[in-house]
Design a protein around this motif. Structure first.
Motif, PDB file in Angstrom:
ATOM      1  N   ASN A 153       0.522   4.164  -2.828  1.00 36.00           N
ATOM      2  CA  ASN A 153      -0.555   5.317  -2.752  1.00 36.00           C
ATOM      3  C   ASN A 153       0.168   6.394  -2.102  1.00 36.00           C
ATOM      4  O   ASN A 153      -0.481   7.349  -1.919  1.00 36.00           O
ATOM      5  CB  ASN A 153      -1.584   4.739  -2.120  1.00 36.00           C
ATOM      6  CG  ASN A 153      -2.353   3.749  -2.904  1.00 36.00           C
ATOM      7  OD1 ASN A 153      -2.406   3.722  -4.101  1.00 36.00           O
ATOM      8  ND2 ASN A 153      -2.715   2.544  -2.155  1.00 36.00           N
ATOM      9  N   ASN A 201       0.800  -1.166  -0.033  1.00 32.04           N
ATOM     10  CA  ASN A 201      -0.030   0.053   0.211  1.00 32.04           C
ATOM     11  C   ASN A 201       0.782   1.230   0.119  1.00 32.04           C
ATOM     12  O   ASN A 201       0.238   2.321  -0.316  1.00 32.04           O
ATOM     13  CB  ASN A 201      -1.030   0.022   1.097  1.00 32.04           C
ATOM     14  CG  ASN A 201      -2.168  -1.050   1.053  1.00 32.04           C
ATOM     15  OD1 ASN A 201      -2.374  -1.471  -0.097  1.00 32.04           O
ATOM     16  ND2 ASN A 201      -2.442  -1.597   2.291  1.00 32.04           N
ATOM     17  N   LYS A 242      -3.439   9.889 -12.052  1.00 33.38           N
ATOM     18  CA  LYS A 242      -3.664   8.455 -11.762  1.00 33.38           C
ATOM     19  C   LYS A 242      -4.591   7.770 -12.299  1.00 33.38           C
ATOM     20  O   LYS A 242      -5.412   7.175 -11.730  1.00 33.38           O
ATOM     21  CB  LYS A 242      -4.067   8.574 -10.137  1.00 33.38           C
ATOM     22  CG  LYS A 242      -2.755   9.125  -9.354  1.00 33.38           C
ATOM     23  CD  LYS A 242      -3.264   8.868  -7.793  1.00 33.38           C
ATOM     24  CE  LYS A 242      -1.978   9.409  -6.896  1.00 33.38           C
ATOM     25  NZ  LYS A 242      -2.322   9.113  -5.419  1.00 33.38           N
TER      26      LYS A 242
END
Length: 665
Positions: free
Chosen positions: A179, A176, A432
């Protein structure tokens, strides 16, 4: 104003892009000198990084193509391609190298042919070497660079359902964290690299187009004002195509262009020295295959006279392809959903390479033949002026004026397809991969490209920007190696996920005690609970087995250990391996998803424990935590029956010899 641009990506990117561009505009010579010094240091002292990286990419892709991973789809198992094979190939080819083939189709073979490096040899050797190194620079190695990035992006985007972004390729390594700031840094790098690559291509492409128009007397001179007009037209067409989307503008232009290119290729083939071209292509292909490994690993370290040529051509090409790979890889990934890994590699690695070889043979070998037999060396003397060389070559073919206009049209369309793909990709990175962005963002990227390309072209700072792009290839080569590590890790998880069968402990289940089974499934066990299972269930099962074996004239032994807790039943032999069935405490880590998800079994610790069976022949064991005493006895007997079957087969003698026997340590 509505925007989908992400601040963490767009602001650092613009600061870096504008900063480098401003320095290149106001201090073009000084900037180019500094950057060239850095580039030369990298090319001379770290060229082995490029050689080993590109070699690794080729080997890795060939392995994947023939491995069991090749059947994995870039998407769900039932997904299918979004585009026809022809449209798919047209788009990836136009985005990857289209405009380069128009620029270097004649120029590179002629430059090798007339180079001092090859000048000492006979015409035949110079021509063969020119073709060989052109094949090398435009062949499998170049497309392998694009394929590694494209495959990684497509896999993690469509298989893992992550954003179409370079950060997604690090998911198995960073999880993660992609991100956060690490992910933003990766995307900023990709955005800047893409922007610099397209800007330099726009600048040099405009020079070639204006040179062609001047030769055809469409414009009186190759001046800056005409270059401004050409850039304005090209960027406007690119923005319009990008706004219309991949399914319309980009797809249609790519299809038109690939048809036009094939027609031009056939025209030159049949109007030029046809027999010579076909024969030289055939021999050149064989020469490339025979020299593949020596070319791949050749660093010219023993040939100091050729080192400058090696740095200026092979290493520069590898750096150039790597610097372009974020952009081309992103676009290839965008259009490749639903393809299998094997199909992807075959199409991206093999087919474009073959077409490049045909193209370079038809144009390059025709030019060398004309230079020797008709032009009296005129094309060789123009080798240092690649902007005009293609059009000078066309003078030796019929319908010169018409074909020259066709060439200019193809160059324009190739540029537009590259630029619109680039605008689309840059916007995708900066947002993104937002599903839908306002049209003004496409106009913004196109306007910024045009403005900076013209400023740099007018100030003479375009070469400095090109050098900057080549320098960024070194860190990105390392990033690409990490892509491979990440992809291998993900593919192994993928294979294990889909091949994982029911737990061995579930095979003997019936519905008689299903409520008890459910309680066991939704609970996690501590180490002490597993040790208790071994001391109660396992010990009782082994004790009963020992007694029953003894009733049948077979002596058995129960071995125990406390640290770590384990127990095994063993039947000893003098000639063959001992039969061993053991159970030990095994720990495993619980995934973060399970720890956080409320509607999954509740886990209070990050580790859980289970009893794992193991055997005397080093086969992989399995979880037996759900076995009852009778089911465990049954499982031991199944393995014992297998053991007897194996030792009764004479062909297994080498696997059952006494030298493999051991005891519990």
């Amino acid at each position: 104003m509505i925007t989908t641009l992400k601040k963490g990506i767009i602001f650092p990117s613009l600061i870096f892009i504008l900063g480098i561009s401003v320095v290149s505009v106001f201090f073009p010579q000084g900037t180019e000198q500094v950057l060239n010094t850095l580039k030369n240091f990298i090319f001379v002292n770290l060229n082995w990084v490029y050689i080993w990286s590109v070699t690794l990419f080729v080997i890795f892709l060939i392995y994947l193509m023939f491995s069991e991973f090749g059947k994995i789809r870039l998407g769900s198992n039932d997904s299918r391609p979004e585009y026809s094979f022809f449209s798919w190939m047209s788009m990836l080819f136009a985005a990857g190298m289209g405009i380069g083939l128009m620029y270097f189709g004649v120029a590179e073979p002629m430059q090798h042919y007339s180079s001092d490096v090859f000048s000492s040899g006979h015409y035949i050797n110079r021509a063969k070497n020119a073709q060989l190194y052109t094949f090398f620079h435009w062949g499998i190695h170049a497309w392998a660079i694009y394929a590694v990035v494209g495959l990684s992006l497509a896999y993690f985007t469509y298989r893992y359902r992550l954003p179409l972004s370079l950060r997604s390729c690090f998911y198995p390594l960073l999880k993660n964290k992609i991100n956060g700031k690490w992910g933003n840094a990766i995307d900023v790098f990709a955005l800047c690299s893409t922007f610099f690559g397209i800007t330099t291509t726009l600048g040099f492409g405009v020079v070639q187009i204006s040179s062609g128009l001047q030769i055809l007397k469409v414009i009186p001179e190759n001046s800056f004002i005409y270059q401004v007009i050409i850039v304005g037209i090209l960027v406007s067409l690119s923005v319009f195509s990008a706004v219309s989307g991949v399914d319309k503008g980009i797809k249609i232009l790519s299809n038109i262009n690939i048809i036009s290119v094939v027609v031009l290729l056939l025209f030159v083939l049949f109007m030029g020295p046809t027999v010579y071209v076909i024969g030289s292509f055939t021999e050149g292909l064989g020469n490339y295959i025979n020299s593949f490994f020596s070319l791949t690993f050749n660093t010219h370290v023993y040939e100091k006279d050729t080192l400058p040529w090696f740095y200026d051509w092979t290493i520069l090409y590898w750096a150039w392809w790597i610097s372009w790979s974020p952009y081309v890889g992103l676009f290839i990934a965008k259009i490749s959903k639903g393809r299998t890994i094997r199909e992807f590699i075959m199409a991206v690695l093999v087919l474009p390479t073959f077409f490049n070889f045909v193209w370079m043979s038809v144009f390059g070998n025709s030019a060398m033949w004309f230079d020797l037999n008709i032009a009296d060396g005129a094309l060789s003397r123009m080798a240092s002026n690649p902007d005009m060389l293609m059009f000078s070559f066309l003078d030796y073919l019929p319908l010169t004026t018409i074909v020259s206009f066709v060439v200019i049209a193809i160059i324009i369309i190739f540029f537009v397809t590259s630029a619109d793909s680039g605008i689309f990709v840059m916007n995708s990175i900066a947002t993104k991969n937002a599903a839908k962005s306002p049209k003004w963002q496409m106009v913004f990227w196109g306007g910024l490209l045009a403005a900076l390309a013209l400023l740099l072209l007018n100030a003479g700072g375009l070469k400095a920007l090109q050098t900057m792009t080549l320098i960024t290839a070194l860190p990105f080569a390392v990033i690409m190696i990490l892509f491979i590590v990440s992809l291998i890790k993900a593919l192994m998880i993928d294979r294990n996920y889909y091949e994982k069968d029911f737990s061995a402990s579930a095979i003997p289940w019936t519905g008689i005690i299903w409520k008890q089974r459910l309680k066991q499934i939704v609970s996690f066990k501590s180490q002490s609970e597993v040790e208790h299972f071994i001391q109660e269930t396992v010990k009782n099962a082994f004790t009963e087995l020992k007694e029953e074996f003894l009733e049948n004239g077979i002596e058995t032994k129960i071995n125990t250990a406390e640290h770590p807790a384990k127990m095994e039943i063993e039947i000893q032999y003098d000639v063959v391996n001992n039969f061993v069935y053991g159970v030990k405490v095994q720990a495993k880590t619980i995934s973060e998803y399970m720890m956080k998800e409320e509607n999954l079994p509740d886990a209070t610790e990050s580790k859980t424990y289970y009893p794992k069976a193991y055997f005397g022949d080093s086969r992989e064991g399995y979880d037996i935590q759900y076995f009852t005493k009778d089911e465990l006895i049954s499982d031991v007997l199944k393995h014992y029956e297998r053991f007897l079957e194996i030792i009764s087969d004479e062909g297994n003698e080498m696997f059952i010899s006494i030298n493999a026997n051991g005891r519990m340590k």
